[in-house]
Design an enzyme around this catalytic site. Sequence first.
Site, PDB file in Angstrom:
ATOM      1  N   ALA A  17      42.412 -18.775  19.828  1.00 44.79           N
ATOM      2  CA  ALA A  17      42.537 -17.503  19.093  1.00 44.79           C
ATOM      3  C   ALA A  17      43.541 -17.640  17.957  1.00 44.79           C
ATOM      4  O   ALA A  17      44.271 -16.711  17.641  1.00 44.79           O
ATOM      5  CB  ALA A  17      42.937 -16.380  20.047  1.00 44.79           C
ATOM      6  N   VAL A  20      41.629 -19.652  12.702  1.00 41.61           N
ATOM      7  CA  VAL A  20      40.178 -19.722  12.530  1.00 41.61           C
ATOM      8  C   VAL A  20      39.478 -18.854  13.580  1.00 41.61           C
ATOM      9  O   VAL A  20      38.584 -18.073  13.253  1.00 41.61           O
ATOM     10  CB  VAL A  20      39.671 -21.186  12.619  1.00 41.61           C
ATOM     11  CG1 VAL A  20      38.145 -21.226  12.584  1.00 41.61           C
ATOM     12  CG2 VAL A  20      40.244 -22.022  11.483  1.00 41.61           C
ATOM     13  N   GLY A  21      39.908 -18.968  14.831  1.00 37.27           N
ATOM     14  CA  GLY A  21      39.263 -18.228  15.920  1.00 37.27           C
ATOM     15  C   GLY A  21      39.300 -16.721  15.704  1.00 37.27           C
ATOM     16  O   GLY A  21      38.280 -16.031  15.846  1.00 37.27           O
ATOM     17  N   ASP A  40      42.472 -18.071  24.691  1.00 38.05           N
ATOM     18  CA  ASP A  40      43.528 -18.982  24.244  1.00 38.05           C
ATOM     19  C   ASP A  40      44.380 -19.357  25.444  1.00 38.05           C
ATOM     20  O   ASP A  40      44.396 -18.661  26.461  1.00 38.05           O
ATOM     21  CB  ASP A  40      44.396 -18.328  23.157  1.00 38.05           C
ATOM     22  CG  ASP A  40      45.106 -19.364  22.278  1.00 38.05           C
ATOM     23  OD1 ASP A  40      44.625 -19.631  21.154  1.00 38.05           O
ATOM     24  OD2 ASP A  40      46.145 -19.904  22.726  1.00 38.05           O
ATOM     25  N   ARG A  89      48.631 -30.691  12.706  1.00 36.27           N
ATOM     26  CA  ARG A  89      49.507 -31.863  12.591  1.00 36.27           C
ATOM     27  C   ARG A  89      50.947 -31.416  12.439  1.00 36.27           C
ATOM     28  O   ARG A  89      51.260 -30.556  11.631  1.00 36.27           O
ATOM     29  CB  ARG A  89      49.067 -32.659  11.370  1.00 36.27           C
ATOM     30  CG  ARG A  89      49.455 -34.096  11.450  1.00 36.27           C
ATOM     31  CD  ARG A  89      48.569 -34.884  10.504  1.00 36.27           C
ATOM     32  NE  ARG A  89      49.285 -36.012   9.958  1.00 36.27           N
ATOM     33  CZ  ARG A  89      48.782 -36.802   9.032  1.00 36.27           C
ATOM     34  NH1 ARG A  89      47.598 -36.552   8.523  1.00 36.27           N
ATOM     35  NH2 ARG A  89      49.471 -37.825   8.605  1.00 36.27           N
ATOM     36  N   ARG A  95      47.574 -39.207  12.431  1.00 34.58           N
ATOM     37  CA  ARG A  95      46.234 -38.669  12.607  1.00 34.58           C
ATOM     38  C   ARG A  95      45.697 -39.015  14.000  1.00 34.58           C
ATOM     39  O   ARG A  95      45.020 -38.206  14.624  1.00 34.58           O
ATOM     40  CB  ARG A  95      45.313 -39.275  11.560  1.00 34.58           C
ATOM     41  CG  ARG A  95      44.689 -38.265  10.644  1.00 34.58           C
ATOM     42  CD  ARG A  95      43.950 -38.999   9.551  1.00 34.58           C
ATOM     43  NE  ARG A  95      44.451 -38.605   8.251  1.00 34.58           N
ATOM     44  CZ  ARG A  95      43.901 -37.661   7.509  1.00 34.58           C
ATOM     45  NH1 ARG A  95      42.840 -37.030   7.923  1.00 34.58           N
ATOM     46  NH2 ARG A  95      44.399 -37.345   6.349  1.00 34.58           N
ATOM     47  N   ASN A 102      44.052 -33.422  20.497  1.00 34.52           N
ATOM     48  CA  ASN A 102      42.928 -32.504  20.358  1.00 34.52           C
ATOM     49  C   ASN A 102      41.734 -32.918  21.218  1.00 34.52           C
ATOM     50  O   ASN A 102      41.006 -32.067  21.726  1.00 34.52           O
ATOM     51  CB  ASN A 102      42.516 -32.368  18.888  1.00 34.52           C
ATOM     52  CG  ASN A 102      43.463 -31.435  18.135  1.00 34.52           C
ATOM     53  OD1 ASN A 102      44.328 -30.818  18.735  1.00 34.52           O
ATOM     54  ND2 ASN A 102      43.291 -31.350  16.832  1.00 34.52           N
ATOM     55  N   THR A 126      37.171 -27.766  15.792  1.00 33.69           N
ATOM     56  CA  THR A 126      38.432 -28.518  15.842  1.00 33.69           C
ATOM     57  C   THR A 126      38.304 -29.888  15.156  1.00 33.69           C
ATOM     58  O   THR A 126      37.298 -30.575  15.309  1.00 33.69           O
ATOM     59  CB  THR A 126      38.853 -28.725  17.321  1.00 33.69           C
ATOM     60  OG1 THR A 126      38.856 -27.461  17.970  1.00 33.69           O
ATOM     61  CG2 THR A 126      40.227 -29.370  17.420  1.00 33.69           C
ATOM     62  N   HIS A 182      33.397 -34.973   7.936  1.00 31.02           N
ATOM     63  CA  HIS A 182      34.303 -33.995   7.357  1.00 31.02           C
ATOM     64  C   HIS A 182      35.625 -34.695   7.090  1.00 31.02           C
ATOM     65  O   HIS A 182      36.353 -35.020   7.996  1.00 31.02           O
ATOM     66  CB  HIS A 182      34.485 -32.845   8.350  1.00 31.02           C
ATOM     67  CG  HIS A 182      35.358 -31.748   7.842  1.00 31.02           C
ATOM     68  ND1 HIS A 182      35.126 -31.113   6.653  1.00 31.02           N
ATOM     69  CD2 HIS A 182      36.441 -31.160   8.384  1.00 31.02           C
ATOM     70  CE1 HIS A 182      36.048 -30.177   6.486  1.00 31.02           C
ATOM     71  NE2 HIS A 182      36.854 -30.190   7.514  1.00 31.02           N
TER      72      HIS A 182
HETATM   73  O1  TXD Z   1      35.703 -27.415   8.709  1.00 33.60           O
HETATM   74  C1  TXD Z   1      36.292 -27.454   9.756  1.00 33.60           C
HETATM   75  N1  TXD Z   1      35.696 -27.921  10.841  1.00 33.60           N
HETATM   76  C2  TXD Z   1      37.660 -26.972   9.870  1.00 33.60           C
HETATM   77  C3  TXD Z   1      38.444 -27.415  11.002  1.00 33.60           C
HETATM   78  C4  TXD Z   1      38.170 -25.950   9.028  1.00 33.60           C
HETATM   79  C5  TXD Z   1      39.367 -25.342   9.318  1.00 33.60           C
HETATM   80  C6  TXD Z   1      40.164 -25.694  10.471  1.00 33.60           C
HETATM   81  N2  TXD Z   1      39.731 -26.864  11.155  1.00 33.60           N
HETATM   82  C7  TXD Z   1      40.354 -27.212  12.432  1.00 33.60           C
HETATM   83  O2  TXD Z   1      40.178 -26.135  13.356  1.00 33.60           O
HETATM   84  C8  TXD Z   1      41.857 -27.412  12.394  1.00 33.60           C
HETATM   85  O3  TXD Z   1      42.188 -28.692  11.923  1.00 33.60           O
HETATM   86  C9  TXD Z   1      42.192 -27.230  13.862  1.00 33.60           C
HETATM   87  O4  TXD Z   1      41.920 -28.425  14.569  1.00 33.60           O
HETATM   88  C10 TXD Z   1      41.223 -26.156  14.326  1.00 33.60           C
HETATM   89  C11 TXD Z   1      41.856 -24.771  14.467  1.00 33.60           C
HETATM   90  O5  TXD Z   1      42.476 -24.394  13.274  1.00 33.60           O
HETATM   91  P1  TXD Z   1      43.415 -23.097  13.211  1.00 33.60           P
HETATM   92  O6  TXD Z   1      43.870 -22.972  11.809  1.00 33.60           O
HETATM   93  O7  TXD Z   1      42.749 -21.957  13.872  1.00 33.60           O
HETATM   94  O8  TXD Z   1      44.633 -23.576  14.132  1.00 33.60           O
HETATM   95  P2  TXD Z   1      45.684 -22.655  14.901  1.00 33.60           P
HETATM   96  O9  TXD Z   1      45.932 -21.393  14.133  1.00 33.60           O
HETATM   97  O10 TXD Z   1      46.823 -23.552  15.235  1.00 33.60           O
HETATM   98  O11 TXD Z   1      44.941 -22.231  16.250  1.00 33.60           O
HETATM   99  C12 TXD Z   1      44.658 -23.114  17.287  1.00 33.60           C
HETATM  100  C13 TXD Z   1      44.714 -22.314  18.576  1.00 33.60           C
HETATM  101  C14 TXD Z   1      46.119 -21.804  18.926  1.00 33.60           C
HETATM  102  O12 TXD Z   1      46.113 -20.399  19.100  1.00 33.60           O
HETATM  103  C15 TXD Z   1      46.465 -22.523  20.225  1.00 33.60           C
HETATM  104  O13 TXD Z   1      47.264 -21.746  21.121  1.00 33.60           O
HETATM  105  C16 TXD Z   1      45.068 -22.765  20.798  1.00 33.60           C
HETATM  106  O14 TXD Z   1      44.301 -23.143  19.669  1.00 33.60           O
HETATM  107  N3  TXD Z   1      45.038 -23.796  21.833  1.00 33.60           N
HETATM  108  C17 TXD Z   1      44.281 -23.704  22.938  1.00 33.60           C
HETATM  109  N4  TXD Z   1      43.411 -22.763  23.339  1.00 33.60           N
HETATM  110  C18 TXD Z   1      42.805 -22.944  24.526  1.00 33.60           C
HETATM  111  N5  TXD Z   1      43.005 -24.036  25.291  1.00 33.60           N
HETATM  112  C19 TXD Z   1      43.877 -25.002  24.922  1.00 33.60           C
HETATM  113  N6  TXD Z   1      44.068 -26.075  25.706  1.00 33.60           N
HETATM  114  C20 TXD Z   1      44.552 -24.854  23.701  1.00 33.60           C
HETATM  115  N7  TXD Z   1      45.468 -25.602  23.038  1.00 33.60           N
HETATM  116  C21 TXD Z   1      45.761 -24.952  21.902  1.00 33.60           C
END
Ligand code: TXD
Length: 318
Positions: A17, A20-21, A40, A89, A95, A102, A126, A182
């Site tokens: 959440a 992006v979510g 989340d 990151r 990376r 991830n 992700t 990507h």
């Molecule tokens: O084109 C594409 N595919 C992309 C990919 C475009 C934009 C973002 N892209 C990737 O999406 C980015 O590199 C990240 O790997 C993901 C998510 O990006 P976002 O900007 O939403 O990252 P956030 O804001 O850090 O949110 C990640 C959430 C955060 O609330 C964590 O608490 C949660 O993931 N999280 C989890 N949720 C459930 N279960 C577990 N284990 C967990 N670990 C972290």
Amino acid sequence: SNLLIPCQSPLVSVIGAGNVGRSLAHRIALKNLADVVLLDIVEGLPQGVALDLMEAQSIESHDCQIIGTNDYADTSGSNIVVITAGLARKPGMTRDDLMNVNAKIVVEAAQKAFIYSPDAIFIVITNPLDVMTYLVWQTIKLPPARVMGMAGVLDSSRLQTFIAMELGVLAADVHAMVLGGHGDLMLPLPRYCTVSGVPITELMEEATINRIVERTRNGGAEIVKLLQTGGAYYAPASSACLMIEAILRNQSRLLPTAAYLEGEYGLEDIFLGVPCRLGCRGVESILEVNLTESEKKALQISAHSVRQNVQVALSHLA
Ligand code: TXD
């Protein structure tokens, strides 16, 4: 009469959440596409985001239910599961470090979500995208049509926007196709970009096209550099929403999607961005467009890098 039979809304579960979510949940609701479960690992976070979104329901006049949870049981019976969970990151992280962290998160999310929604279509967001999509598919062993990654729609949309900005035309009149992984090795195909059917190669100098293509390749990094605290999320959420709409409404749209290749483009056992027809069964078919020798080579290089990273991630998971 039929009018009295209550009809259940489709359900989309969004794992993660974060930026992006939650933007995706918002977008789905604004388009009145489906009920949404936001999950989340952080307690309170998805509940708070969901409540905030629900508090706009009367203003936006949609009828989607959005709930937040930390419990996968609440995702039960999803039509689509979207995986955005992961870490961004942090300083000092390579990376590979990020990929291995991830990988664990994504594999666990896929396993748990699959228990409660064995019939769902899985969309992975992700990063590193093509690697994570492969891991999800390998973990839950679904027919490949039901697992896909979102990246090509975003990369193409960026290219479309840059073309529109350059030519001063409506972005919606621009169509572009970006294939491959990507990342730096993505393969934008200017030959297949048009403005209302007119190839951009007729409208722009080669140098301009090259500049725009380069900007597209660095599209993610350009945003990270400006935001400092994270990556892009509005355009990524819109892109994922477009794919979800194509699936839920069975639109048969041709969208660049990270899909499982079984010989297409001379590649096997890999997820990579290619043009796919998306409909209610997921990836309904893959279109093989003609590529020049140098485009084929670029796709091979992109595939090679994805494969290498899949191996690193798998050895780390084992
Ligand atoms: O084109 C594409 N595919 C992309 C990919 C475009 C934009 C973002 N892209 C990737 O999406 C980015 O590199 C990240 O790997 C993901 C998510 O990006 P976002 O900007 O939403 O990252 P956030 O804001 O850090 O949110 C990640 C959430 C955060 O609330 C964590 O608490 C949660 O993931 N999280 C989890 N949720 C459930 N279960 C577990 N284990 C967990 N670990 C972290």
